[in-house]
Design a protein around this motif. Structure first.
Motif, PDB file in Angstrom:
ATOM      1  N   HIS A 168       0.814  -1.217   0.000  1.00 48.24           N
ATOM      2  CA  HIS A 168       0.000   0.000   0.000  1.00 48.24           C
ATOM      3  C   HIS A 168       0.849   1.270   0.000  1.00 48.24           C
ATOM      4  N   ALA A 169       2.072   1.154  -0.549  1.00 46.02           N
ATOM      5  CA  ALA A 169       2.889   2.329  -0.881  1.00 46.02           C
ATOM      6  C   ALA A 169       3.499   3.025   0.320  1.00 46.02           C
ATOM      7  N   LEU A 170       4.033   2.261   1.255  1.00 51.07           N
ATOM      8  CA  LEU A 170       4.808   2.861   2.338  1.00 51.07           C
ATOM      9  C   LEU A 170       6.045   3.575   1.789  1.00 51.07           C
ATOM     10  N   LEU A 171       6.611   3.055   0.714  1.00 56.67           N
ATOM     11  CA  LEU A 171       7.849   3.594   0.160  1.00 56.67           C
ATOM     12  C   LEU A 171       7.564   4.734  -0.815  1.00 56.67           C
ATOM     13  N   PHE A 172       8.534   5.639  -0.926  1.00 58.75           N
ATOM     14  CA  PHE A 172       8.298   6.901  -1.636  1.00 58.75           C
ATOM     15  C   PHE A 172       8.136   6.740  -3.138  1.00 58.75           C
ATOM     16  N   HIS A 173       8.689   5.687  -3.707  1.00 57.32           N
ATOM     17  CA  HIS A 173       8.771   5.606  -5.167  1.00 57.32           C
ATOM     18  C   HIS A 173       7.621   4.838  -5.808  1.00 57.32           C
ATOM     19  N   ILE A 174       6.652   4.401  -4.997  1.00 60.79           N
ATOM     20  CA  ILE A 174       5.540   3.633  -5.567  1.00 60.79           C
ATOM     21  C   ILE A 174       4.195   4.150  -5.074  1.00 60.79           C
ATOM     22  N   TRP A 175       3.198   4.014  -5.946  1.00 67.01           N
ATOM     23  CA  TRP A 175       1.798   4.101  -5.557  1.00 67.01           C
ATOM     24  C   TRP A 175       1.354   2.683  -5.171  1.00 67.01           C
ATOM     25  N   PRO A 176       0.179   2.533  -4.555  1.00 63.98           N
ATOM     26  CA  PRO A 176      -0.279   1.188  -4.184  1.00 63.98           C
ATOM     27  C   PRO A 176      -0.261   0.219  -5.367  1.00 63.98           C
TER      28      PRO A 176
END
Length: 732
Positions: A168-176
């Motif tokens: 669910h996009a905890l990381l900055f470079h991805i959307w869910p």
């Protein structure tokens, strides 16, 4: 060892991996560097790692594996340097022990065998962490262990919902759903919808070609009816990544340290203890205008301003504490490392003024919308147009969120010969559309909450027809309740399982039975062995449908290569002229110090880890007297030989120091630690748990091991290198 002794699964490697692909003649590896390295910018030109293409634009393949430029032969050439003796020199593991492990595991290369590899943060927290895991994926591809029951490379997580938070996009470079966040160069939605390369190979399913459906459906979930085709479904309102800018943990705190970030929401985290180079992190917090600490208890982050070495009168950061309740006091789902989405119900009521995270963020969002509505702002559109209607009876409703994550038809549409009414739930991601008729918060979770109800809440223990422990009606696994990814690689070209005893899927009666197949295509060959024109390669998420022995997408090379840690005890890399990873991220503030290689002031290799009595930085456990009593102090483990050398007694308080900081710890002299012979040098390892901080116990003397670690990390993920650094230990 696998290649020299031909222990690889030949049919699997030949047909299901890119071993047969022929590389561009520009590809080379010399003196520890791959082709295309730019020393000024410390980056690779990845075009040098491309495959040769045929007249149809497909990768050229050498099914005989004789072309010296084919991936298989380049793989053999690259790892021919990794002899048993060299690996023993690098790792300090005896040749006999290495050989015993090699022999034990490589038997799984037989078609009717399988083996899994389990890893934890000991692999990831290095400057070459991603490539360590890549190495294991190459091993598993060679042995034919991906897609098999009992196969794969599986992560042992320190939290029950690491998988879910990443999904669910905890990381900055991805959307869910692992949709890449667009760069600022992509100003138009059409730029993003066309970004995925298309395979010219008709046998490649190349599932990412469906990304436009998932992106538009995601935007509809974010902005609801405000997202229309006329305004590019709200795409202009979404944040973009500045070209060349990284927004990882290390970079955020570096910017904070430099004063360019003015506010921080520390949500369920304790960066003053959990982040590498904690002294730098704490100084960075002092440069903020405001800090919101959302957590169960006050912690070293919320109270950083009165911690060791701080002068409260000189710190202008305004701190707000929002008490959150613990996980058992709230309803919602978690996703484990097997991708099982499991619904959990609330137990006891939240204590005191603590509230579930959902209620906190929902109220905060509503308040922001109210303020922007009244006062406007430079760019109020993203907040004002945000769909934020997830309450029932004045409280956050996790079921409403789960339903929009699953996906909803926002218009009545006809797909195939069936009509789906507006407001009904999307059955799976196969029904998502790119025209704005569907809204979906996370495409890989589509199917978890259809009209039939909450699949994550199921608890039936009936097994699947293959009786291998899939339990398809217990919870729900993304995607589409598939329990084993890439399971079409578990069968031969005719669709029959390599392992008949533990089969995952098989082609029977013109259809797949067993697990949900990874892609609906039939086998690559008919029963008579003739190619099936409708068959597809099994690795549907890769561009060309193959498992990637050669992976041209990573920042530090297409093959894993050994480099020493940024602080190391030897002067030369036994495998090349390049001591450290050439693409490792470097930070240049006054707080970013490294010990010189073989610096006599810091002669011991130090690592960090956890204890079972404390949870992460200990925030949930250190305030509990019965748990603190079990593990009350920071300790440093060392070998009997090192203790004798330093005249340190078991239980004695000592000082552990690096070029970045120091802390006091209790010495534990143990047989668990042994001196190691690394490339002819005797190296003494030491280790500390990172579960502590000055806030508890109240003595304030038990500090975080991250006071010692460095601000550097993997060049792909920026995960900090907290598992290897040079330190000293001395009597107090």
């Amino acid at each position: 060892y696998i290649l020299e002794n031909e222990l690889y699964q030949k049919e699997y490697v030949l047909h299901y991996t890119n071993a047969t692909f022929v590389l561009n003649p520009n590809y080379k590896f010399e003196k520890g560097l791959f082709a295309g390295f730019d020393p000024k910018n410390r980056k690779y030109d990845k075009s040098k790692w491309a495959f040769q293409l045929d007249a149809d634009g497909k990768p050229k393949r050498d099914m005989t594996l004789k072309d010296p430029l084919c991936v298989f032969n380049q793989l053999k050439k690259h790892y021919s340097r990794y002899s048993l003796k060299t690996v023993s020199d690098v790792t300090g593991t005896s040749e006999a022990d290495l050989l015993a492990v090699y022999k034990a595991f490589t038997v799984t290369g037989k078609p009717d065998k399988a083996g899994t590899i389990l890893y934890a943060m000991g692999w990831t927290q290095h400057t070459i962490g991603v490539q360590i895991i890549r190495t294991m994926s190459i091993v598993q591809l060679l042995l034919g262990n991906i897609g098999m029951a009992g196969g794969g490379v599986n992560a042992l997580r320190g939290e029950s919902n690491v998988q879910g938070s990443t999904d669910h996009a905890l990381l900055f470079h991805i959307w869910p759903g692992y949709l890449g966040v667009p760069s600022a160069k992509a100003q138009k939605l059409e730029d993003v919808l066309k970004r995925r390369p298309q395979s010219k190979d008709p046998v490649s399913l190349n599932w990412w070609q469906n990304e436009p459906k998932y992106i538009v459906s995601f935007l509809k979930a974010i902005f609801g009816e405000k997202a229309t085709a006329e305004n590019e479904f709200g795409y202009p309102w979404m944040p973009k990544l500045e070209e060349g800018k990284n927004y990882s943990w290390l970079d955020l705190f570096d910017d904070m340290y430099k004063g360019s970030i003015k506010g921080l929401l520390a949500w369920g985290m304790n960066p003053a203890c959990s982040g590498a180079n904690a002294n730098k992190t704490r100084k960075a917090l002092a440069n903020l205008d405001w800090l919101i600490n959302v957590n169960l208890f006050d912690n070293e982050t919320g109270s950083f301003w009165k911690g060791p070495g701080m002068k409260p009168s000189e710190i202008g950061t305004e701190v707000f504490m929002l008490p959150a309740c613990v996980s058992v006091e709230k309803e919602g789902s978690i996703t484990n490392s097997g991708r099982w989405v499991q619904w959990r119900y609330a137990g006891p009521k939240p204590l005191g003024n603590s509230r579930p995270d959902g209620d906190i963020i929902l109220e905060l969002g509503l308040k922001l919308k109210e303020i922007y509505q009244k006062e406007g702002g430079v760019f109020p559109d993203p907040i004002l147009n945000l769909k934020w209607d997830y309450m029932s009876q004045g409280l956050y409703d996790p079921h409403k969120v789960a339903k929009i994550i699953n996906g909803t038809f926002v218009k009545t549409v006809k797909i195939g010969d069936k009509e789906y009414k507006a407001g009904s739930q999307v059955p799976s991601f196969a029904f998502l559309q790119a025209d704005g008729s569907t809204a979906c918060g996370n495409w890989i979770y589509s199917g978890c909450y259809p009209d039939a109800g909450n699949m994550a809440a199921r608890r039936k223990t009936t097994d699947a027809i293959n009786q291998i422990g899939l339990y398809p009606e217990f919870a729900w696994a993304w995607p589409v309740n598939r329990r084993i990814l890439y399971n079409r690689a578990s069968v031969d070209l005719k669709g029959q399982p390599f392992d008949a005893k533990r089969w995952v899927i098989k082609w029977e009666g013109g259809k797949w039975i067993g697990d949900i197949p990874d892609g609906p295509a039939p086998p690559l060959a008919d029963a008579d062995g003739k190619p099936n024109p409708n068959g597809k390669h099994p690795f549907i998420m890769t561009l060309h449908g193959m498992g990637q022995l050669f992976g041209p997408g990573l920042n530090d090379g297409p093959f894993p290569e050994h480099y020493e840690a940024m602080e190391c005890p030897i002067e030369k890399n036994p495998l090349s002229d390049q001591l450290h990873s050439p693409t490792v991220p470097m930070y240049t503030s006054a707080a970013d110090q490294f010990a010189a290689t073989c610096d006599p002031k810091y002669p011991y290799v130090c690592s960090t880890y956890r204890v079972s009595e404390h949870w992460q930085t200990g925030l949930m456990t250190r305030p509990q007297p019965w748990l603190l009593e079990l593990q009350p102090q920071v300790f440093v483990e060392m070998s009997e030989e090192l203790a004798k050398l330093k005249n340190i007694q078991n239980g004695e308080r000592v000082i552990v120091s690096t070029v970045r900081g120091s802390l006091e710890a209790t010495a534990i002299v143990t047989k668990r630690f042994k001196p190691m012979n690394i490339a002819g040098t005797i190296v003494y390892p030491i280790g500390l748990p990172y579960n502590y901080g000055w806030r508890w116990p109240v003595s304030g003397s038990e500090e975080s091991a991250n006071l010692l670690t460095a601000s550097t990390g993997d060049s792909n993920t920026r995960i900090p290198e907290t598992k290897t650094f040079m330190a000293n230990v001395s009597k107090k």
